[in-house]
Design a protein around this motif. Structure first.
Motif, PDB file in Angstrom:
ATOM      1  N   ASN A  37       0.845  -1.189   0.000  1.00  0.00           N
ATOM      2  CA  ASN A  37       0.000   0.000   0.000  1.00  0.00           C
ATOM      3  C   ASN A  37       0.881   1.239   0.000  1.00  0.00           C
ATOM      4  O   ASN A  37       2.094   1.158   0.226  1.00  0.00           O
ATOM      5  CB  ASN A  37      -0.936   0.008   1.214  1.00  0.00           C
ATOM      6  CG  ASN A  37      -0.163  -0.070   2.528  1.00  0.00           C
ATOM      7  OD1 ASN A  37       0.521   0.874   2.910  1.00  0.00           O
ATOM      8  ND2 ASN A  37      -0.274  -1.202   3.211  1.00  0.00           N
ATOM      9  N   ASN A  38       0.276   2.365  -0.271  1.00  0.00           N
ATOM     10  CA  ASN A  38       1.021   3.617  -0.356  1.00  0.00           C
ATOM     11  C   ASN A  38       1.201   4.230   1.027  1.00  0.00           C
ATOM     12  O   ASN A  38       0.228   4.525   1.703  1.00  0.00           O
ATOM     13  CB  ASN A  38       0.297   4.610  -1.277  1.00  0.00           C
ATOM     14  CG  ASN A  38       0.284   4.144  -2.714  1.00  0.00           C
ATOM     15  OD1 ASN A  38       1.255   3.564  -3.180  1.00  0.00           O
ATOM     16  ND2 ASN A  38      -0.808   4.397  -3.421  1.00  0.00           N
ATOM     17  N   CYS A  39       2.451   4.384   1.411  1.00  0.00           N
ATOM     18  CA  CYS A  39       2.780   5.057   2.663  1.00  0.00           C
ATOM     19  C   CYS A  39       3.423   6.393   2.317  1.00  0.00           C
ATOM     20  O   CYS A  39       4.114   6.515   1.303  1.00  0.00           O
ATOM     21  CB  CYS A  39       3.752   4.232   3.498  1.00  0.00           C
ATOM     22  SG  CYS A  39       3.117   2.622   4.012  1.00  0.00           S
ATOM     23  N   GLU A  40       3.233   7.373   3.177  1.00  0.00           N
ATOM     24  CA  GLU A  40       3.808   8.675   2.898  1.00  0.00           C
ATOM     25  C   GLU A  40       5.326   8.625   2.919  1.00  0.00           C
ATOM     26  O   GLU A  40       5.988   9.241   2.094  1.00  0.00           O
ATOM     27  CB  GLU A  40       3.300   9.703   3.920  1.00  0.00           C
ATOM     28  CG  GLU A  40       3.781  11.120   3.618  1.00  0.00           C
ATOM     29  CD  GLU A  40       3.202  12.140   4.578  1.00  0.00           C
ATOM     30  OE1 GLU A  40       3.533  13.329   4.464  1.00  0.00           O
ATOM     31  OE2 GLU A  40       2.396  11.739   5.451  1.00  0.00           O
ATOM     32  N   HIS A  41       5.894   7.885   3.864  1.00  0.00           N
ATOM     33  CA  HIS A  41       7.351   7.729   3.959  1.00  0.00           C
ATOM     34  C   HIS A  41       7.653   6.237   4.097  1.00  0.00           C
ATOM     35  O   HIS A  41       7.816   5.715   5.203  1.00  0.00           O
ATOM     36  CB  HIS A  41       7.903   8.517   5.146  1.00  0.00           C
ATOM     37  CG  HIS A  41       7.680   9.990   5.041  1.00  0.00           C
ATOM     38  ND1 HIS A  41       8.360  10.777   4.131  1.00  0.00           N
ATOM     39  CD2 HIS A  41       6.836  10.815   5.712  1.00  0.00           C
ATOM     40  CE1 HIS A  41       7.958  12.030   4.260  1.00  0.00           C
ATOM     41  NE2 HIS A  41       7.025  12.080   5.198  1.00  0.00           N
ATOM     42  N   PRO A  42       7.735   5.517   2.972  1.00  0.00           N
ATOM     43  CA  PRO A  42       7.821   4.052   3.022  1.00  0.00           C
ATOM     44  C   PRO A  42       9.220   3.482   3.295  1.00  0.00           C
ATOM     45  O   PRO A  42       9.365   2.283   3.464  1.00  0.00           O
ATOM     46  CB  PRO A  42       7.362   3.648   1.621  1.00  0.00           C
ATOM     47  CG  PRO A  42       7.761   4.797   0.759  1.00  0.00           C
ATOM     48  CD  PRO A  42       7.608   6.031   1.604  1.00  0.00           C
ATOM     49  N   TYR A  43      10.253   4.341   3.350  1.00  0.00           N
ATOM     50  CA  TYR A  43      11.609   3.830   3.434  1.00  0.00           C
ATOM     51  C   TYR A  43      12.213   4.047   4.816  1.00  0.00           C
ATOM     52  O   TYR A  43      11.807   4.948   5.562  1.00  0.00           O
ATOM     53  CB  TYR A  43      12.494   4.501   2.383  1.00  0.00           C
ATOM     54  CG  TYR A  43      11.948   4.372   0.977  1.00  0.00           C
ATOM     55  CD1 TYR A  43      12.040   3.178   0.273  1.00  0.00           C
ATOM     56  CD2 TYR A  43      11.307   5.453   0.357  1.00  0.00           C
ATOM     57  CE1 TYR A  43      11.532   3.056  -1.005  1.00  0.00           C
ATOM     58  CE2 TYR A  43      10.792   5.336  -0.921  1.00  0.00           C
ATOM     59  CZ  TYR A  43      10.901   4.134  -1.600  1.00  0.00           C
ATOM     60  OH  TYR A  43      10.394   4.010  -2.858  1.00  0.00           O
ATOM     61  N   VAL A  44      13.197   3.211   5.154  1.00  0.00           N
ATOM     62  CA  VAL A  44      13.886   3.315   6.440  1.00  0.00           C
ATOM     63  C   VAL A  44      15.395   3.258   6.197  1.00  0.00           C
ATOM     64  O   VAL A  44      15.856   2.922   5.105  1.00  0.00           O
ATOM     65  CB  VAL A  44      13.469   2.170   7.393  1.00  0.00           C
ATOM     66  CG1 VAL A  44      12.006   2.267   7.748  1.00  0.00           C
ATOM     67  CG2 VAL A  44      13.774   0.812   6.760  1.00  0.00           C
ATOM     68  N   GLY A  45      16.149   3.574   7.240  1.00  0.00           N
ATOM     69  CA  GLY A  45      17.599   3.457   7.149  1.00  0.00           C
ATOM     70  C   GLY A  45      18.278   4.767   6.803  1.00  0.00           C
ATOM     71  O   GLY A  45      17.623   5.802   6.599  1.00  0.00           O
ATOM     72  N   PRO A  46      19.618   4.752   6.744  1.00  0.00           N
ATOM     73  CA  PRO A  46      20.389   5.983   6.473  1.00  0.00           C
ATOM     74  C   PRO A  46      20.057   6.574   5.112  1.00  0.00           C
ATOM     75  O   PRO A  46      19.709   5.854   4.166  1.00  0.00           O
ATOM     76  CB  PRO A  46      21.842   5.504   6.541  1.00  0.00           C
ATOM     77  CG  PRO A  46      21.777   4.030   6.293  1.00  0.00           C
ATOM     78  CD  PRO A  46      20.483   3.567   6.879  1.00  0.00           C
ATOM     79  N   GLN A  47      20.173   7.908   5.025  1.00  0.00           N
ATOM     80  CA  GLN A  47      19.791   8.629   3.818  1.00  0.00           C
ATOM     81  C   GLN A  47      20.996   9.362   3.225  1.00  0.00           C
ATOM     82  O   GLN A  47      21.814   9.921   3.958  1.00  0.00           O
ATOM     83  CB  GLN A  47      18.706   9.667   4.133  1.00  0.00           C
ATOM     84  CG  GLN A  47      17.421   9.094   4.666  1.00  0.00           C
ATOM     85  CD  GLN A  47      16.496  10.165   5.199  1.00  0.00           C
ATOM     86  OE1 GLN A  47      16.499  10.455   6.390  1.00  0.00           O
ATOM     87  NE2 GLN A  47      15.695  10.752   4.319  1.00  0.00           N
ATOM     88  N   ALA A  48      21.077   9.371   1.907  1.00  0.00           N
ATOM     89  CA  ALA A  48      22.045  10.240   1.238  1.00  0.00           C
ATOM     90  C   ALA A  48      21.687  11.676   1.558  1.00  0.00           C
ATOM     91  O   ALA A  48      20.509  12.043   1.573  1.00  0.00           O
ATOM     92  CB  ALA A  48      22.023  10.009  -0.272  1.00  0.00           C
TER      93      ALA A  48
END
Length: 377
Positions: A222-233
């Motif tokens: 399903n569509n989540c507003e912020h679907p990702y986790v972990g460190p970010q560039a």
């Protein structure tokens, strides 16, 4: 991401650079000068560009006209999309209009918000009856060819009609669909691009090493507003030399930015300007191997319709343009929120006055009177 203080160049570029820029806004919009590269390479680039009927003109029996018929003022529609197969409806993630005045001595670029709510006209080819929706959906409504298949070129036709209805531009003289992955390949072929980052940005999609961020399990279906986790560039304010994946990732971010898609539009236009200033600074012309790689990448990145003219025709017709002749324009807009629900974006009424200046070929005068329309560099 290396810090850089590389100076800008004002040297003139050959035909290949003009071709890449005008129809991908990828390398540079510059003047002619001597043709340094060989005709073999130019022909190879022209042959590599996929050409399709983007404006639905094939049924009208349109034929190729002389290059001399390419006269200003001109309007060019550039659309950036993610790579998709023919079973997925395309969405226009970036919409840029290039207006070139009668004297062919300037290029004005303005972006249209992808979430702008507009009237999308009926489209007989797909049976779409018309209606109000976000403008990036127009390609989707126009792309269906039956049996679950989609044609991005046919979708472009409806998007062009939608942009015409919005802006009052009666006819686009050329158009191009730009594959976002093509941007990355071109930057890599050039050895990277130097650009100024004007605000701190965190990537929603990638880790610091360029690999995709893991997706949260509950967001798999399903569509989540912020679907990702972990460190970010992370991209910090300053001038840096970016690799291809970094440049592409940076200009695609909008989440977490104060002005969301308006910030992203500005970053995309700044990237175009950076590419325009970069072409000769990387010593591409004198390196046949690198030159050939850049030409191939640029060709693979585009689907082009010159209304009967080839990319070479257009490059010759616009040989008087220089990199410094590119002016970036921002359209004033705001979010439409009703009962706490986000519906999309709306343009301020002053945008209509700007569109009239496009139709009247009087953008220069308009910008003098409305300096707030100048995009921040």
């Amino acid at each position: 991401m290396a810090k850089s203080s590389e100076p800008k160049t004002k040297r003139r570029a050959p035909l290949w650079a003009r071709l890449c820029a005008i129809f991908g806004c990828v390398l540079m919009v510059v003047s002619g000068g001597a043709l340094v590269t060989s005709q073999v390479l130019v022909s190879r680039y022209a042959g590599a560009v996929e050409t399709k009927d983007l404006f639905g003109n094939a049924a009208n029996g349109a034929t190729k006209a002389p290059v001399s018929d390419i006269k200003g003022p001109l309007n060019i529609l550039l659309v950036g999309i993610d790579p998709r197969n023919d079973t997925t409806a395309p969405l226009s993630d970036s919409i840029i209009v290039v207006h070139i005045p009668k004297g062919l001595n300037q290029a004005y670029l303005f972006s249209i918000p992808r979430d702008l709510r507009v009237e999308i006209p009926p489209f007989q080819k797909t049976g779409f009856r018309g209606g109000t929706s976000k403008i990036n959906a127009a390609m989707s409504y126009g792309s269906s060819v039956g049996n679950g298949k989609h044609d991005v070129a046919q979708g472009f036709d409806l998007l062009a009609k939608t942009v015409s209805k919005l802006t009052g531009i009666k006819k686009f003289d050329a158009g191009a669909i730009i594959n976002f992955n093509g941007f990355k390949d071109i930057v890599d072929a050039m050895g990277g691009v130097t650009m100024t980052i004007d605000q701190n940005v965190k990537s929603e999609h990638l880790q610091p090493n360029g690999k995709p961020r893991p997706r949260r399990p509950e967001c798999a279906s399903n569509n989540c507003e912020h679907p990702y986790v972990g460190p970010q560039a992370t991209y910090k304010k300053g001038t840096y030399h970016l690799e291809g994946w970094q440049a592409l990732d940076y200009v695609r971010q909008r989440y977490g930015l104060p002005r969301s898609d308006y910030d992203r539009q500005r970053h995309q236009q700044q990237f175009i300007k950076a590419m325009a200033s970069q072409a000769l600074s990387k010593n591409v012309i004198t390196n046949p191997i690198k030159l050939d790689s850049v030409l191939r990448a640029a060709g693979d990145a585009l689907i082009f319709d010159g209304n009967g003219h080839t990319v070479v025709d257009w490059g010759l017709a616009l040989k008087g343009l220089r990199a410094d002749d590119m002016t970036l324009v921002k359209l004033p807009g705001r979010s439409d929120i009703q009962n706490g629900r986000y519906l999309g974006e709306s343009l301020e009424s002053s945008a209509d006055d700007f569109f009239k200046s496009v139709d009247n070929d009087s953008i220069a005068t308009f910008l003098i009177e409305h300096p707030e329309f100048f995009q921040k560099l």
